[in-house]
Design an enzyme around this catalytic site. Structure first.
Site, short mmCIF file in Angstrom:
data_model
loop_
_atom_site.label_atom_id
_atom_site.label_comp_id
_atom_site.label_asym_id
_atom_site.label_seq_id
_atom_site.Cartn_x
_atom_site.Cartn_y
_atom_site.Cartn_z
N GLU A 138 6.60 -11.17 6.17
CA GLU A 138 7.84 -11.14 5.37
C GLU A 138 9.03 -11.61 6.21
OE1 GLU A 138 8.46 -7.41 3.39
OE2 GLU A 138 6.57 -7.56 2.30
N ARG A 146 16.69 -6.83 3.92
CA ARG A 146 15.53 -6.02 4.32
C ARG A 146 15.84 -4.55 4.60
NH1 ARG A 146 11.35 -9.00 2.44
NH2 ARG A 146 11.57 -11.17 3.08
N ARG A 192 25.13 -14.50 11.87
CA ARG A 192 25.17 -14.70 10.41
C ARG A 192 23.78 -14.54 9.81
NH1 ARG A 192 27.29 -20.22 7.44
NH2 ARG A 192 28.18 -19.22 5.61
N ARG A 194 -10.71 -12.93 12.88
CA ARG A 194 -9.44 -12.25 12.56
C ARG A 194 -9.27 -12.04 11.06
NH1 ARG A 194 -4.49 -16.63 13.18
NH2 ARG A 194 -5.50 -18.32 12.05
C1 LIG Z 1 12.85 -7.11 -1.65
C2 LIG Z 1 12.25 -8.49 -1.46
C3 LIG Z 1 11.12 -8.85 -2.17
C4 LIG Z 1 10.56 -10.14 -2.00
N1 LIG Z 1 9.43 -10.46 -2.71
C5 LIG Z 1 8.89 -11.69 -2.54
C6 LIG Z 1 7.71 -12.07 -3.26
O1 LIG Z 1 7.15 -11.32 -4.03
N2 LIG Z 1 7.18 -13.32 -3.03
C7 LIG Z 1 7.78 -14.20 -2.18
O2 LIG Z 1 7.29 -15.33 -2.03
N3 LIG Z 1 8.90 -13.87 -1.50
C8 LIG Z 1 9.45 -12.65 -1.65
N4 LIG Z 1 10.58 -12.32 -0.94
C9 LIG Z 1 11.12 -13.28 0.03
C10 LIG Z 1 12.31 -14.04 -0.54
O3 LIG Z 1 11.94 -14.83 -1.66
C11 LIG Z 1 12.93 -14.94 0.55
O4 LIG Z 1 11.97 -15.89 0.95
C12 LIG Z 1 13.38 -14.18 1.75
O5 LIG Z 1 14.12 -13.04 1.36
C13 LIG Z 1 14.25 -15.07 2.63
O6 LIG Z 1 15.47 -15.27 1.96
P1 LIG Z 1 16.27 -16.60 2.08
O7 LIG Z 1 15.47 -17.79 1.64
O8 LIG Z 1 17.58 -16.34 1.37
O9 LIG Z 1 16.53 -16.61 3.66
P2 LIG Z 1 16.78 -17.83 4.70
O10 LIG Z 1 15.64 -18.73 4.67
O11 LIG Z 1 17.11 -17.16 5.95
O12 LIG Z 1 18.02 -18.51 4.08
C14 LIG Z 1 19.31 -17.94 4.13
C15 LIG Z 1 20.17 -18.69 3.14
O13 LIG Z 1 20.32 -20.04 3.57
C16 LIG Z 1 20.28 -20.89 2.42
N5 LIG Z 1 19.08 -21.75 2.51
C17 LIG Z 1 18.04 -21.59 3.38
N6 LIG Z 1 17.14 -22.58 3.20
C18 LIG Z 1 17.61 -23.33 2.19
C19 LIG Z 1 17.10 -24.47 1.55
N7 LIG Z 1 15.92 -25.02 1.88
N8 LIG Z 1 17.81 -24.98 0.55
C20 LIG Z 1 18.99 -24.47 0.18
N9 LIG Z 1 19.54 -23.36 0.75
C21 LIG Z 1 18.85 -22.81 1.75
C22 LIG Z 1 20.24 -20.01 1.20
O14 LIG Z 1 21.56 -19.70 0.80
C23 LIG Z 1 19.59 -18.75 1.72
O15 LIG Z 1 19.88 -17.58 0.98
C24 LIG Z 1 11.16 -11.06 -1.10
C25 LIG Z 1 12.30 -10.68 -0.40
C26 LIG Z 1 12.85 -9.42 -0.56
C27 LIG Z 1 14.08 -9.04 0.25
#
Ligand SMILES: Cc1cc2nc3c(=O)[nH]c(=O)nc-3n(C[C@H](O)[C@H](O)[C@H](O)COP(=O)(O)OP(=O)(O)OC[C@H]3O[C@@H](n4cnc5c(N)ncnc54)[C@H](O)[C@@H]3O)c2cc1C
Length: 249
Positions: free
Chosen positions: A91, A199, A190, A172
């Site tokens: 995760e 998280r 950030r 594994r």
């Molecule tokens: C409670 C919870 C439940 C979840 N359940 C699931 C699940 O069931 N299945 C699953 O697959 N995932 C799940 N996730 C993971 C979730 O979908 C995200 O992948 C994870 O939280 C990372 O978030 P993020 O992409 O915002 O973070 P980062 O990748 O760190 O990105 C941070 C921010 O940067 C920007 N950004 C990053 N990359 C891009 C891009 N390529 N294009 C545009 N903007 C970008 C966005 O604003 C993003 O919010 C879960 C997460 C949480 C917290």
């Protein structure tokens, strides 16, 4: 060995070197990372003379309030995470922007004596813990047996490192998500803030939530100006969670 909580070690922090031709009129105590972010922020308006007479803490509080998150990206912190499960890191590595990861390889490292992480929801219930432990022991036994058999099966491969890798990468698949792993995570402030907001929230899985709360404590001590707006509290499910005052930008 069974882990009941993560082991976190801060292994790198920013060291700020002030350019002598652009000195800032600093106010208040601050760490290198906080000074670095303030310096970068002040450069934008050439406000090194600190006309508003702000301490570093106040200056960065204002940056967070106004949502100028990019200033926080200058300060990187590297943390060694141990005593966390493979499911936690699965995760964790979804957080991409601003993070770097290096994790123990189950293809190269022998897991015959791997440790395991007890899921928080199981801790404290003897019967559940015993049943869980039986399954873990069985999985580890199957792993060891499979590695041995694969080493025999591919005995004709002269390169022993390659043969071991082949055996371990297949075996594994028998190890559970609870297998302990180690990972070095480097993130800028950030990025850490974004990840911790998601998280440490009540909707997050319990192990990563516990880890995020511990990370908040560690980072608040290291660089309060970046992380002091995270509030840790006891949630209705009787576990700690945290919420942030200045939402991700
Ligand atoms: C409670 C919870 C439940 C979840 N359940 C699931 C699940 O069931 N299945 C699953 O697959 N995932 C799940 N996730 C993971 C979730 O979908 C995200 O992948 C994870 O939280 C990372 O978030 P993020 O992409 O915002 O973070 P980062 O990748 O760190 O990105 C941070 C921010 O940067 C920007 N950004 C990053 N990359 C891009 C891009 N390529 N294009 C545009 N903007 C970008 C966005 O604003 C993003 O919010 C879960 C997460 C949480 C917290």
């Amino acid at each position: 060995m069974l882990f009941l909580e993560p082991r976190l070690t801060l292994i790198a922090r920013p060291e700020f070197t002030e350019p002598s031709h652009l000195p800032v009129e600093w106010l208040g105590e601050a760490s290198g990372g906080e000074r670095l972010a303030e310096f970068a922020g002040r450069l934008c308006y050439m406000s090194q003379r600190n006309p508003a007479r702000r301490s570093t803490q106040d200056y960065l509080e204002n940056i967070k309030r106004q949502g100028h998150g990019s200033v926080l990206e200058h300060a990187n912190y590297s943390i060694l995470l141990e005593g966390v499960s493979r499911s936690l890191t699965h995760e964790l590595v979804r957080h991409r922007a601003g993070f770097a990861y290096s994790q123990l390889s189950q293809r190269y490292v022998d897991e015959s004596e791997a440790h395991f992480v007890v899921p928080p929801a199981i801790i404290g219930d003897e019967a559940l813990e015993a049943a869980w432990k039986r399954q873990i022991d069985e999985a580890q036994r199957a792993y060891v047996e499979t590695v041995d058999r694969l080493m025999e099966r591919y005995g004709w491969i002269a390169d022993k490192v390659h043969r071991r890798k082949m055996a371990r990468e297949a075996a594994r698949s028998l190890l559970p998500n609870a297998t302990e792993t180690k990972i070095v995570v480097t993130g800028n402030s950030r990025a850490w803030r974004t990840m911790l907001e998601l998280r440490a929230g009540e909707g997050a899985e319990l192990e990563i939530r516990r880890c995020a709360v511990a990370l908040i404590r560690l980072l608040q001590k290291e660089a309060p100006a970046f992380f002091s707006d995270f509030e840790i509290y006891d949630a209705e499910d009787r576990r700690e969670a945290a919420k942030v005052r200045f939402h991700k930008v």
